[in-house]
Write a protein that holds these residues in place. Structure first.
Motif, PDB file in Angstrom:
ATOM      1  N   ALA A 227      -6.165  20.516  51.680  1.00  0.00           N
ATOM      2  CA  ALA A 227      -7.931  20.001  52.121  1.00  0.00           C
ATOM      3  C   ALA A 227      -8.182  19.224  52.374  1.00  0.00           C
ATOM      4  CB  ALA A 227      -7.760  19.912  49.999  1.00  0.00           C
ATOM      5  N   VAL A 228      -9.644  19.281  52.668  1.00  0.00           N
ATOM      6  CA  VAL A 228     -10.011  18.101  53.853  1.00  0.00           C
ATOM      7  C   VAL A 228     -10.154  17.140  52.741  1.00  0.00           C
ATOM      8  CG1 VAL A 228     -12.566  19.692  53.682  1.00  0.00           C
ATOM      9  CG2 VAL A 228     -11.949  18.062  55.261  1.00  0.00           C
ATOM     10  N   ALA A 229     -10.669  16.257  53.583  1.00  0.00           N
ATOM     11  CA  ALA A 229     -10.739  14.600  52.875  1.00  0.00           C
ATOM     12  C   ALA A 229     -12.087  14.309  52.719  1.00  0.00           C
ATOM     13  CB  ALA A 229      -9.866  13.127  54.251  1.00  0.00           C
ATOM     14  N   LEU A 230     -12.749  13.581  51.853  1.00  0.00           N
ATOM     15  CA  LEU A 230     -14.241  13.143  51.807  1.00  0.00           C
ATOM     16  C   LEU A 230     -15.028  12.988  53.001  1.00  0.00           C
ATOM     17  CD1 LEU A 230     -16.828  13.677  49.924  1.00  0.00           C
ATOM     18  CD2 LEU A 230     -16.308  11.033  48.972  1.00  0.00           C
ATOM     19  N   ASP A 231     -14.027  12.055  53.585  1.00  0.00           N
ATOM     20  CA  ASP A 231     -14.253  11.042  54.702  1.00  0.00           C
ATOM     21  C   ASP A 231     -14.534  12.070  56.442  1.00  0.00           C
ATOM     22  OD1 ASP A 231     -15.251   8.929  53.509  1.00  0.00           O
ATOM     23  OD2 ASP A 231     -12.862   8.341  54.299  1.00  0.00           O
ATOM     24  N   ASP A 232     -13.798  13.356  55.982  1.00  0.00           N
ATOM     25  CA  ASP A 232     -14.108  13.768  56.742  1.00  0.00           C
ATOM     26  C   ASP A 232     -15.094  15.604  56.553  1.00  0.00           C
ATOM     27  OD1 ASP A 232     -12.093  13.107  58.528  1.00  0.00           O
ATOM     28  OD2 ASP A 232     -10.420  13.917  57.434  1.00  0.00           O
ATOM     29  N   VAL A 233     -15.346  15.891  55.454  1.00  0.00           N
ATOM     30  CA  VAL A 233     -16.566  16.876  55.319  1.00  0.00           C
ATOM     31  C   VAL A 233     -18.089  16.777  56.714  1.00  0.00           C
ATOM     32  CG1 VAL A 233     -18.552  17.845  53.890  1.00  0.00           C
ATOM     33  CG2 VAL A 233     -15.130  17.064  52.869  1.00  0.00           C
ATOM     34  N   GLU A 234     -18.294  17.618  57.130  1.00  0.00           N
ATOM     35  CA  GLU A 234     -19.271  17.723  57.861  1.00  0.00           C
ATOM     36  C   GLU A 234     -20.570  18.649  56.899  1.00  0.00           C
ATOM     37  OE1 GLU A 234     -17.776  19.254  61.438  1.00  0.00           O
ATOM     38  OE2 GLU A 234     -16.507  18.357  61.841  1.00  0.00           O
ATOM     39  N   LEU A 235     -21.798  17.610  56.716  1.00  0.00           N
ATOM     40  CA  LEU A 235     -22.589  18.182  56.799  1.00  0.00           C
ATOM     41  C   LEU A 235     -23.895  18.152  57.634  1.00  0.00           C
ATOM     42  CD1 LEU A 235     -23.100  16.340  53.111  1.00  0.00           C
ATOM     43  CD2 LEU A 235     -21.737  18.522  53.654  1.00  0.00           C
ATOM     44  N   ALA A 236     -24.886  19.243  57.244  1.00  0.00           N
ATOM     45  CA  ALA A 236     -26.268  18.908  58.847  1.00  0.00           C
ATOM     46  C   ALA A 236     -26.910  18.076  57.873  1.00  0.00           C
ATOM     47  CB  ALA A 236     -27.046  20.842  58.350  1.00  0.00           C
ATOM     48  N   PRO A 237     -28.162  16.997  59.210  1.00  0.00           N
ATOM     49  CA  PRO A 237     -27.723  16.895  58.706  1.00  0.00           C
ATOM     50  C   PRO A 237     -29.195  17.395  57.629  1.00  0.00           C
ATOM     51  CG  PRO A 237     -28.557  16.547  61.096  1.00  0.00           C
ATOM     52  CD  PRO A 237     -27.687  17.654  60.540  1.00  0.00           C
ATOM     53  N   THR A 238     -29.802  15.870  56.931  1.00  0.00           N
ATOM     54  CA  THR A 238     -31.216  16.371  56.347  1.00  0.00           C
ATOM     55  C   THR A 238     -31.927  16.595  56.765  1.00  0.00           C
ATOM     56  OG1 THR A 238     -32.237  15.561  54.230  1.00  0.00           O
ATOM     57  CG2 THR A 238     -32.355  13.732  56.163  1.00  0.00           C
ATOM     58  N   ARG A 239     -32.466  18.252  56.050  1.00  0.00           N
ATOM     59  CA  ARG A 239     -34.318  18.767  56.491  1.00  0.00           C
ATOM     60  C   ARG A 239     -35.614  18.057  56.244  1.00  0.00           C
ATOM     61  NH1 ARG A 239     -30.814  22.876  54.437  1.00  0.00           N
ATOM     62  NH2 ARG A 239     -30.207  24.560  55.407  1.00  0.00           N
ATOM     63  N   LEU A 240     -35.227  16.450  55.401  1.00  0.00           N
ATOM     64  CA  LEU A 240     -36.512  16.206  55.017  1.00  0.00           C
ATOM     65  C   LEU A 240     -37.234  14.797  55.763  1.00  0.00           C
ATOM     66  CD1 LEU A 240     -36.115  15.823  51.269  1.00  0.00           C
ATOM     67  CD2 LEU A 240     -36.962  17.700  52.001  1.00  0.00           C
ATOM     68  N   ASP A 241     -37.846  15.146  56.365  1.00  0.00           N
ATOM     69  CA  ASP A 241     -38.440  14.273  57.198  1.00  0.00           C
ATOM     70  C   ASP A 241     -39.216  12.561  55.777  1.00  0.00           C
ATOM     71  OD1 ASP A 241     -41.188  14.134  56.070  1.00  0.00           O
ATOM     72  OD2 ASP A 241     -41.769  15.841  57.599  1.00  0.00           O
ATOM     73  N   ASP A 242     -39.525  11.625  56.954  1.00  0.00           N
ATOM     74  CA  ASP A 242     -40.075   9.779  56.692  1.00  0.00           C
ATOM     75  C   ASP A 242     -40.510  10.652  55.507  1.00  0.00           C
ATOM     76  OD1 ASP A 242     -37.581   9.463  57.929  1.00  0.00           O
ATOM     77  OD2 ASP A 242     -39.161   8.946  59.717  1.00  0.00           O
ATOM     78  N   ASP A 243     -41.721  11.516  55.433  1.00  0.00           N
ATOM     79  CA  ASP A 243     -43.125  11.740  54.672  1.00  0.00           C
ATOM     80  C   ASP A 243     -42.372  12.254  53.439  1.00  0.00           C
ATOM     81  OD1 ASP A 243     -44.644  10.117  56.421  1.00  0.00           O
ATOM     82  OD2 ASP A 243     -45.801  12.550  57.212  1.00  0.00           O
ATOM     83  N   ASP A 244     -41.202  12.704  53.494  1.00  0.00           N
ATOM     84  CA  ASP A 244     -41.123  13.791  52.462  1.00  0.00           C
ATOM     85  C   ASP A 244     -40.554  12.952  51.698  1.00  0.00           C
ATOM     86  OD1 ASP A 244     -41.516  16.664  53.263  1.00  0.00           O
ATOM     87  OD2 ASP A 244     -39.881  16.755  53.787  1.00  0.00           O
ATOM     88  N   LEU A 245     -39.803  11.576  52.385  1.00  0.00           N
ATOM     89  CA  LEU A 245     -38.924  10.916  51.637  1.00  0.00           C
ATOM     90  C   LEU A 245     -39.530   9.260  51.093  1.00  0.00           C
ATOM     91  CD1 LEU A 245     -36.174  10.200  53.984  1.00  0.00           C
ATOM     92  CD2 LEU A 245     -36.006  11.788  51.889  1.00  0.00           C
ATOM     93  N   ALA A 246     -40.905   9.474  51.528  1.00  0.00           N
ATOM     94  CA  ALA A 246     -41.223   8.239  50.511  1.00  0.00           C
ATOM     95  C   ALA A 246     -41.433   9.328  49.436  1.00  0.00           C
ATOM     96  CB  ALA A 246     -42.558   8.215  51.883  1.00  0.00           C
ATOM     97  N   ALA A 247     -42.222  10.165  50.099  1.00  0.00           N
ATOM     98  CA  ALA A 247     -43.486  10.806  48.636  1.00  0.00           C
ATOM     99  C   ALA A 247     -42.301  11.000  47.481  1.00  0.00           C
ATOM    100  CB  ALA A 247     -43.349  12.487  49.048  1.00  0.00           C
ATOM    101  N   LEU A 248     -41.163  11.331  47.952  1.00  0.00           N
ATOM    102  CA  LEU A 248     -40.263  10.959  45.883  1.00  0.00           C
ATOM    103  C   LEU A 248     -39.648   9.880  45.894  1.00  0.00           C
ATOM    104  CD1 LEU A 248     -37.916  13.843  48.094  1.00  0.00           C
ATOM    105  CD2 LEU A 248     -39.492  14.490  45.588  1.00  0.00           C
ATOM    106  N   ALA A 249     -40.118   9.251  47.049  1.00  0.00           N
ATOM    107  CA  ALA A 249     -39.245   7.509  46.504  1.00  0.00           C
ATOM    108  C   ALA A 249     -40.796   7.048  45.246  1.00  0.00           C
ATOM    109  CB  ALA A 249     -38.973   6.656  47.594  1.00  0.00           C
ATOM    110  N   ALA A 250     -41.621   7.752  46.271  1.00  0.00           N
ATOM    111  CA  ALA A 250     -43.106   6.836  45.380  1.00  0.00           C
ATOM    112  C   ALA A 250     -43.043   7.376  44.020  1.00  0.00           C
ATOM    113  CB  ALA A 250     -44.585   7.361  45.603  1.00  0.00           C
ATOM    114  N   VAL A 251     -41.930   8.844  43.766  1.00  0.00           N
ATOM    115  CA  VAL A 251     -41.993   9.024  42.442  1.00  0.00           C
ATOM    116  C   VAL A 251     -40.611   8.502  40.973  1.00  0.00           C
ATOM    117  CG1 VAL A 251     -42.150  10.810  40.715  1.00  0.00           C
ATOM    118  CG2 VAL A 251     -43.323  10.652  42.675  1.00  0.00           C
ATOM    119  N   VAL A 252     -39.750   8.307  42.057  1.00  0.00           N
ATOM    120  CA  VAL A 252     -38.793   7.952  41.174  1.00  0.00           C
ATOM    121  C   VAL A 252     -38.017   6.648  41.641  1.00  0.00           C
ATOM    122  CG1 VAL A 252     -37.984   9.788  40.691  1.00  0.00           C
ATOM    123  CG2 VAL A 252     -36.964   8.812  43.159  1.00  0.00           C
ATOM    124  N   GLY A 253     -38.386   6.219  42.622  1.00  0.00           N
ATOM    125  CA  GLY A 253     -38.116   4.809  43.431  1.00  0.00           C
ATOM    126  C   GLY A 253     -36.863   5.454  44.271  1.00  0.00           C
ATOM    127  N   ALA A 254     -36.971   4.060  45.458  1.00  0.00           N
ATOM    128  CA  ALA A 254     -36.429   4.041  46.365  1.00  0.00           C
ATOM    129  C   ALA A 254     -34.577   4.011  45.955  1.00  0.00           C
ATOM    130  CB  ALA A 254     -36.376   2.976  47.483  1.00  0.00           C
TER     131      ALA A 254
END
Length: 593
Positions: free
Chosen positions: A72-99
């Motif tokens: 099995a692959v190790a956790l550190d070796d897993v490859e993910l695609a970058p997040t699709r969310l932009d800075d505005d998306d992240l800021a809007a969510l953080a404004a609700v739940v906190g960074a």
């Protein structure tokens, strides 16, 4: 499927039972958190075990040579695609739940990338994996509602995430037609809101886990008494959303029977459901959300029927000449209402393998079925119920073997997922599925499902072993729970998909339900129309369109992908009468039942 029964072995009459975590029922304890779930397996990493020697010795006898699996692959070796969310998306969510409660790091995303079915775990052995674009952790109902508003405004799908224990693809990070997908982690919504000791009702937040609920209620002398295999990690909101059923269902009922009220946040507004113990005020909208699997909204509070902590627990194990005799005995118990809190029956194969697991491998191929009974409550009443049940079982052909085997089962039943993981590590495919039907159809459905499994693997040139037990009983029928072991060469997931599809077809053609307690998720969605009919499916889609018009809630779960199929065979129809090319062409599944 959960680790080490946190409830101690059953105690003899007259002695107070131990609580779920082995402490005295009257003890007041500090909050105890389970260790974080393994990212690529079940439960506490420290409790993962090697495959027992007795089981390793048994495998070649029933499955032949087991090829060595790819590492099995190790956790550190897993490859993910970058997040699709932009800075505005992240800021809007953080404004609700906190960074501090918004995460986009790889490990957090991987840990929220699905449930704990065997297909889920097989996918986590790969280097390249899918994952949600972000994880948001709201603190209360209002923040949940605000996250849904932001997600709707920014075209983001939302997958509600509790304990991560789904085994039907209910937590896959699917974005559908949306820009991205976020996992909405509910585990900050934990705690006891209120307890009405007179009425026997408690309100708890939906992210409260099973153990935490028992601790909070136990400090007041009450318990919920819901103990599915997912108990240690699953949440109350997850129990409700999946219509869970636990080991104590014979005495305490299914989880949906315990629910007396819900608070739900949806993209179009809030619902507070359940005003009285009984009502004739139109159709019961509360039931729409029990089994909704996050497709209509997010359950944030659950009001539940609770009971005093039982004074005693009594256990007794039984043997029967064969499964048919044992099933008839359980039917008599269920219909006469003699009152066991727990009653279950293992068929001959499961009985034999269970003996092997505890080292009695010489009896692994012995004939006969085995049963477990447990009685909880007031000492005098529990003893009376045990005597009445024993009389019925004995008259039906059962033989009591005393408390030891039953206590052993109670103490160790939550270890099954660790054994599953060890089998996968050893190269053996291991998966479970379940259904339910009437007593008159039980043996027929068991034969047909077993044949569909065995024939499916045989067509792939693979040997298999199918184990089965009656897990839950009702006056009119029972649930069948199958455990499957097989040796699949090459891509195990690709090999399992057509087998699972054929099994689902066999269940529907044979008069069973597509799921008794695991749920629909994405794995069973293509078969939902055959379960509820085209009109029923249109009703559910209409509800979703009203509550979630943009379709952001858990895309692909429950509804999407359900397709037309031949009529379901009524109970008693000769086997295979409705099977045809159209049913064989039903979409294949991608996960566990």
């Amino acid at each position: 499927m959960v680790d080490g029964d946190d409830r101690a072995p059953v105690k003899p009459a007259g002695e107070p039972p131990m609580r779920w975590n082995g402490q005295s029922a009257g003890a007041v304890r500090a909050r105890e958190e389970p260790a974080p779930m393994r990212w690529n397996g079940w439960g506490d990493p420290a409790k993962a075990k090697e495959l027992p020697l007795a089981v390793r010795a048994l495998l070649p006898m029933v499955l032949g040579r087991v090829p060595k699996p790819e590492p099995a692959v190790a956790l550190d070796d897993v490859e993910l695609a970058p997040t699709r969310l932009d800075d505005d998306d992240l800021a809007a969510l953080a404004a609700v739940v906190g960074a501090g409660h918004l995460a986009i790091d790889d490990e957090s995303r991987i840990r929220h990338s699905g449930g704990r079915s065997t297909p889920d775990l097989l996918r986590r052995r790969a280097r390249r994996q899918g994952a949600p674009d972000a994880i948001v952790s709201p603190a209360d109902h209002d923040q949940v509602a605000a996250v849904l508003r932001v997600a709707g405004e920014r075209d983001l799908a939302v997958v509600p995430f509790g304990g991560g224990t789904s085994v039907v693809g209910g937590l896959d990070p699917e974005r559908g037609a949306h820009r991205g997908v976020v996992a909405l982690d509910l585990r900050r919504l934990t705690g006891l809101v209120s307890l009405d000791e007179t009425s026997g009702e408690a309100v708890l937040l939906a992210g409260t886990t099973g153990p935490e609920a028992e601790r909070l209620l136990g400090d007041h002398g009450f318990e919920l008494g819901h103990f599915p295999q997912s108990f240690r990690y699953a949440t109350l909101g997850g129990f409700a959303a999946a219509r869970s059923s636990g080991q104590n269902s014979a005495g305490n009922g299914r989880f949906d029977a315990m629910v007396t009220g819900l608070r739900v946040a949806t993209p179009t507004g809030e619902l507070a459901l359940g005003r009285a113990p009984g009502s004739a005020a139109g159709p019961d909208l509360l039931r729409l959300f029990l089994g909704s699997e996050g497709a209509f909204g997010v359950i944030t509070e659950v009001r539940l029927r609770v009971r005093p902590v039982p004074a005693v627990r009594l256990a007794e194990a039984w043997t029967f000449p064969d499964f048919a005799t044992g099933a008839d005995a359980l039917r008599r118990v269920a219909q006469l209402g003699t009152g066991p809190t727990v009653i279950r029956l293992s068929d001959e194969a499961e009985t034999g393998v269970s003996l092997a697991q505890v080292g009695r491998i010489g009896k692994a191929l012995a004939k006969g079925a085995s049963a477990v009974t447990v009685f909880e409550g007031d000492a005098e009443l529990a003893a009376e119920r045990q005597v009445r049940t024993a009389q019925v079982l004995r008259e039906a052909g059962g033989t009591s073997t005393g408390p030891a085997a039953a206590e052993e089962w109670v103490h160790g039943r939550f270890n099954a997922p660790y054994l599953r993981d060890a089998l996968l590590d050893h190269g053996v495919f291991c998966e479970t599925l379940e259904t339910a039907t009437t007593w008159s159809n039980l043996e027929r459905l068991k034969r047909e499902v077993t044949a569909a499994i065995s024939d499916g693997f045989a067509a792939l040139g693979a040997k298999s072993l199918v184990l089965c037990h009656v897990s839950h009983v009702y006056p009119t029928g029972a649930a069948l729970y199958f455990t499957i072991l097989a040796v699949l060469k090459g891509d195990q997931l690709a090999g399992w998909q057509p087998v699972k599809s054929a099994v689902n077809d066999a269940i529907m053609a044979g008069g069973g339900t597509i799921s008794h307690h695991h749920g629909v998720g994405r794995d069973h969605a293509p078969w939902l129309e055959r379960e509820v009919g085209p009109v029923g499916l249109r009703i559910l889609r209409a509800v979703k369109a009203e509550l979630d018009p943009a379709g952001i809630m858990n895309p692909g779960a429950l509804l999407v992908g359900a397709a037309s199929a031949p009529p379901v065979a009524p109970v008693g129809t000769p086997p295979g009468e409705t099977r045809d090319a159209a049913s064989a062409a039903a979409p294949t599944t991608t996960g566990n039942a």
